[in-house]
Design a protein around this motif. Structure first.
Motif, PDB file in Angstrom:
ATOM      1  N   UNK A 241      60.796 -83.438  55.061  1.00  0.00           N
ATOM      2  CA  UNK A 241      61.457 -82.433  55.967  1.00  0.00           C
ATOM      3  C   UNK A 241      60.871 -82.195  57.368  1.00  0.00           C
ATOM      4  N   UNK A 242      61.565 -81.785  58.191  1.00  0.00           N
ATOM      5  CA  UNK A 242      61.321 -81.828  59.510  1.00  0.00           C
ATOM      6  C   UNK A 242      61.664 -80.286  60.206  1.00  0.00           C
ATOM      7  N   UNK A 243      60.734 -79.645  60.655  1.00  0.00           N
ATOM      8  CA  UNK A 243      61.221 -78.445  61.037  1.00  0.00           C
ATOM      9  C   UNK A 243      60.676 -77.814  62.605  1.00  0.00           C
ATOM     10  N   UNK A 244      61.517 -77.175  63.210  1.00  0.00           N
ATOM     11  CA  UNK A 244      60.798 -76.760  64.722  1.00  0.00           C
ATOM     12  C   UNK A 244      60.671 -75.128  64.155  1.00  0.00           C
ATOM     13  N   UNK A 245      59.524 -74.683  64.714  1.00  0.00           N
ATOM     14  CA  UNK A 245      59.449 -73.344  64.570  1.00  0.00           C
ATOM     15  C   UNK A 245      59.493 -72.559  63.229  1.00  0.00           C
ATOM     16  N   UNK A 246      60.354 -71.570  63.216  1.00  0.00           N
ATOM     17  CA  UNK A 246      60.827 -71.051  61.806  1.00  0.00           C
ATOM     18  C   UNK A 246      61.221 -72.161  60.842  1.00  0.00           C
ATOM     19  N   UNK A 247      61.715 -73.271  61.228  1.00  0.00           N
ATOM     20  CA  UNK A 247      61.967 -74.292  60.397  1.00  0.00           C
ATOM     21  C   UNK A 247      60.876 -75.039  59.860  1.00  0.00           C
ATOM     22  N   UNK A 248      59.775 -75.223  60.637  1.00  0.00           N
ATOM     23  CA  UNK A 248      58.597 -75.708  60.289  1.00  0.00           C
ATOM     24  C   UNK A 248      58.070 -74.510  59.101  1.00  0.00           C
ATOM     25  N   UNK A 249      58.052 -73.587  59.060  1.00  0.00           N
ATOM     26  CA  UNK A 249      57.447 -72.552  58.213  1.00  0.00           C
ATOM     27  C   UNK A 249      58.123 -72.639  56.694  1.00  0.00           C
ATOM     28  N   UNK A 250      59.533 -72.875  56.963  1.00  0.00           N
ATOM     29  CA  UNK A 250      60.470 -73.127  55.907  1.00  0.00           C
ATOM     30  C   UNK A 250      60.214 -74.262  55.396  1.00  0.00           C
ATOM     31  N   UNK A 251      59.920 -75.467  55.854  1.00  0.00           N
ATOM     32  CA  UNK A 251      59.808 -76.717  55.297  1.00  0.00           C
ATOM     33  C   UNK A 251      58.570 -76.731  54.689  1.00  0.00           C
ATOM     34  N   UNK A 252      57.393 -76.174  55.387  1.00  0.00           N
ATOM     35  CA  UNK A 252      55.973 -76.336  54.513  1.00  0.00           C
ATOM     36  C   UNK A 252      56.104 -75.550  53.011  1.00  0.00           C
TER      37      UNK A 252
ATOM     38  N   UNK B 149      65.756 -84.022  56.268  1.00  0.00           N
ATOM     39  CA  UNK B 149      66.408 -82.626  56.634  1.00  0.00           C
ATOM     40  C   UNK B 149      65.564 -82.287  57.580  1.00  0.00           C
ATOM     41  N   UNK B 150      66.607 -81.773  58.628  1.00  0.00           N
ATOM     42  CA  UNK B 150      65.904 -80.947  59.783  1.00  0.00           C
ATOM     43  C   UNK B 150      66.251 -79.744  60.130  1.00  0.00           C
ATOM     44  N   UNK B 151      65.296 -78.828  59.863  1.00  0.00           N
ATOM     45  CA  UNK B 151      65.481 -77.446  59.886  1.00  0.00           C
ATOM     46  C   UNK B 151      65.289 -76.803  61.300  1.00  0.00           C
ATOM     47  N   UNK B 152      66.178 -76.076  61.752  1.00  0.00           N
ATOM     48  CA  UNK B 152      65.955 -75.141  62.908  1.00  0.00           C
ATOM     49  C   UNK B 152      65.394 -74.098  63.177  1.00  0.00           C
ATOM     50  N   UNK B 153      65.000 -73.567  64.349  1.00  0.00           N
ATOM     51  CA  UNK B 153      64.453 -72.514  64.400  1.00  0.00           C
ATOM     52  C   UNK B 153      65.076 -71.132  64.445  1.00  0.00           C
ATOM     53  N   UNK B 154      64.345 -69.872  64.627  1.00  0.00           N
ATOM     54  CA  UNK B 154      65.043 -68.755  64.741  1.00  0.00           C
ATOM     55  C   UNK B 154      66.044 -68.420  65.858  1.00  0.00           C
ATOM     56  N   UNK B 155      67.281 -68.117  65.395  1.00  0.00           N
ATOM     57  CA  UNK B 155      68.490 -67.844  66.090  1.00  0.00           C
ATOM     58  C   UNK B 155      69.055 -68.886  66.841  1.00  0.00           C
TER      59      UNK B 155
END
Length: 214
Positions: free
Chosen positions: A108-119, A20-26
Motif C-alpha cells: 500500500x502506498x498513500x499520500x496524506x490521508x491516504x497514508x493514514x488509511x494505508x497504515x 494500491x495507491x491511496x490519494x489524499x483528502x479532496x
C-alpha cells in the motif's frame, strides 16, 4: 460495496505483486495515477490499482475523502474511517482473489490521508502484507491503531520538512510510536519540500518497493 478505481496492468507475463495507491483528502484517483505509470517501467510484474475514496469531499465536491476532516466529532470521524476501511478491504480482497496473489505480495502506498488509511489497513490484517509506503502522512488515531493492531508489516515514511498540511513532527511521532511497537520502520525528510511528493521521493519509494518483494 467495492471502491471504484483506475488500474494499470502488469506488462510482464508474471504478475507477482499488487500495489494500491491511496490519494489524499479532496483528491481522486487521477491525481496519483501518474505514479503508477512512472513506476510501471521499473516494476513490470506489478499490478497497480488507484481507487477513489468512497465519499465526496465536503470541501471539494469534485474530489473524495476517506473521512471528513471538517468534522469535529472524533467518534464520527472514527466511524467514517472504519466504513472506508471496510470498503477498501473488500476492494483489495477481490483484487487479490482475481489476480491469485497472496497478501505478502501486497503493497500500500498513500499520500496524506491516504497514508493514514494505508497504515490502519495494514495493521489490522490477519495475513501480513509486504509493506506500507507513506508520503506526507502520519498515524491519525493512535488509540484505534492500538485497538486493531494485529500485523506489523514493514513501513517507510517520506516527508517534506516544510509540510504546511501535515507537519513533519507528526511523521516523526508516528515513526517513534511504531518503533516502540517493534515495527520495522524508517523515514526520510526532504529539504525545502512542502505537502507533495518530490522526484527524489518517487525514486526512494521505488527502491523501498523493490526491496520489499525482491
Amino acid at each position: 460495496m467495492s471502491l471504484k478505481y483506475l488500474e494499470l496492468k502488469n506488462t510482464s507475463e508474471n504478475c507477482s505483486k499488487l500495489i494500491f495507491i491511496l490519494h489524499g483528502y479532496g483528491a481522486d484517483s487521477n491525481d496519483l495515477f501518474s505514479i503508477a505509470t512512472y513506476w510501471q517501467r521499473f516494476l513490470p510484474d506489478a499490478f497497480f490499482c488507484v481507487p477513489n475514496a468512497p465519499n465526496p469531499c465536503q470541501v471539494n465536491p469534485a474530489g473524495f475523502e476517506w473521512f471528513d476532516l471538517m468534522q469535529t466529532d472524533n467518534d464520527k470521524i472514527t466511524q467514517e474511517s472504519l466504513v472506508s476501511l471496510e470498503k477498501l478491504q473488500e476492494t483489495i480482497d477481490q483484487k487479490l482473489d482475481d489476480l491469485k496473489i497472496e497478501h505478502n505480495k501486497l503493497i500500500l502506498v498513500g499520500f496524506s490521508q491516504g497514508t493514514m488509511m494505508s497504515v490502519q489497513y495494514a495493521i489490522r490484517q490477519k495475513k501480513k502484507i509486504a509493506g506500507v509506503l507513506g508520503y506526507s502522512g502520519k498515524i491519525y488515531n493512535y488509540e484505534l491503531l492500538e485497538k486493531e493492531l494485529i500485523s506489523k508489516p514493514r513501513m517507510r515514511f517520506l516527508h517534506g520538512n516544510i509540510d504546511e498540511i501535515v507537519p513533519i513532527d507528526e511523521m516523526y511521532k508516528s515513526v517513534e510510536f511504531l518503533k516502540k511497537k517493534d515495527f520495522e520502520v524508517d523515514c526520510k525528510a526532504y529539504e525545502s519540500l512542502g505537502h507533495s511528493i518530490s522526484p527524489d521521493g518517487l525514486s526512494d519509494g521505488l527502491d523501498f518497493i523493490k526491496n520489499l518483494t525482491s
